[in-house]
Scaffold this motif. Structure first.
Motif, short mmCIF file in Angstrom:
data_model
loop_
_atom_site.label_atom_id
_atom_site.label_comp_id
_atom_site.label_asym_id
_atom_site.label_seq_id
_atom_site.Cartn_x
_atom_site.Cartn_y
_atom_site.Cartn_z
N ALA A 167 0.84 -1.21 0.00
CA ALA A 167 0.00 0.00 0.00
C ALA A 167 0.87 1.25 0.00
O ALA A 167 0.60 2.21 -0.74
N ILE A 168 1.90 1.25 0.81
CA ILE A 168 2.80 2.40 0.87
C ILE A 168 3.48 2.61 -0.48
O ILE A 168 3.56 3.74 -0.98
N ALA A 169 3.96 1.53 -1.10
CA ALA A 169 4.64 1.64 -2.40
C ALA A 169 3.70 2.22 -3.45
O ALA A 169 4.09 3.10 -4.24
N LYS A 170 2.45 1.75 -3.48
CA LYS A 170 1.50 2.25 -4.46
C LYS A 170 1.24 3.73 -4.24
O LYS A 170 1.26 4.53 -5.18
N GLN A 185 -0.06 11.93 1.75
CA GLN A 185 1.19 11.73 2.49
C GLN A 185 0.91 11.53 3.97
O GLN A 185 1.49 10.66 4.61
N ASP A 186 -0.01 12.31 4.52
CA ASP A 186 -0.39 12.15 5.94
C ASP A 186 -0.98 10.77 6.17
O ASP A 186 -0.68 10.11 7.17
N TRP A 187 -1.83 10.31 5.24
CA TRP A 187 -2.46 9.01 5.38
C TRP A 187 -1.41 7.89 5.32
O TRP A 187 -1.46 6.95 6.10
N VAL A 188 -0.47 8.02 4.39
CA VAL A 188 0.59 7.00 4.27
C VAL A 188 1.42 6.98 5.55
O VAL A 188 1.81 5.91 6.03
N ASN A 189 1.68 8.12 6.12
CA ASN A 189 2.47 8.19 7.35
C ASN A 189 1.77 7.51 8.52
O ASN A 189 2.43 7.06 9.46
N LYS A 190 0.45 7.41 8.45
CA LYS A 190 -0.32 6.77 9.53
C LYS A 190 -0.41 5.26 9.38
O LYS A 190 -0.83 4.57 10.30
N ILE A 191 -0.02 4.75 8.21
CA ILE A 191 -0.11 3.28 7.99
C ILE A 191 0.84 2.57 8.92
O ILE A 191 1.92 2.88 9.16
#
Length: 77
Positions: free
Chosen positions: A21-24, A71-77
């Motif tokens: 998910a992060i890579a995508k 970017q904020d959402w990815v940081n929360k993963i």
């Protein structure tokens, strides 16, 4: 008891899904950043003489906002 133990394999699967998910989404963020740079270049090159200056400026602001939220959402993963 019906408590389920989380195995190392389960954790590895979860980590793999997170990494995918992060890579995508990082790829999406990279595309958005390229678009922002291209819009900046267009705005600088053609300035207010362009008939689409205001729309480009508004689009740039929307893309920046979308990129930052992602970017904020990815940081929360």
């Amino acid at each position: 008891m019906s408590d389920k133990l989380i195995t190392d394999e389960d954790i590895a699967d979860i980590d793999k899904v997170k990494e995918q998910a992060i890579a995508k989404h990082m790829s999406d963020i990279k595309i958005m950043s390229k678009l922002i740079l291209s819009l900046n270049e267009y705005l600088i090159r053609f300035g207010r003489t362009s008939n689409v200056h205001d729309q480009c400026f508004d689009l740039k602001q929307q893309v920046i906002q979308n990129r930052d939220h992602l970017q904020d959402w990815v940081n929360k993963i």
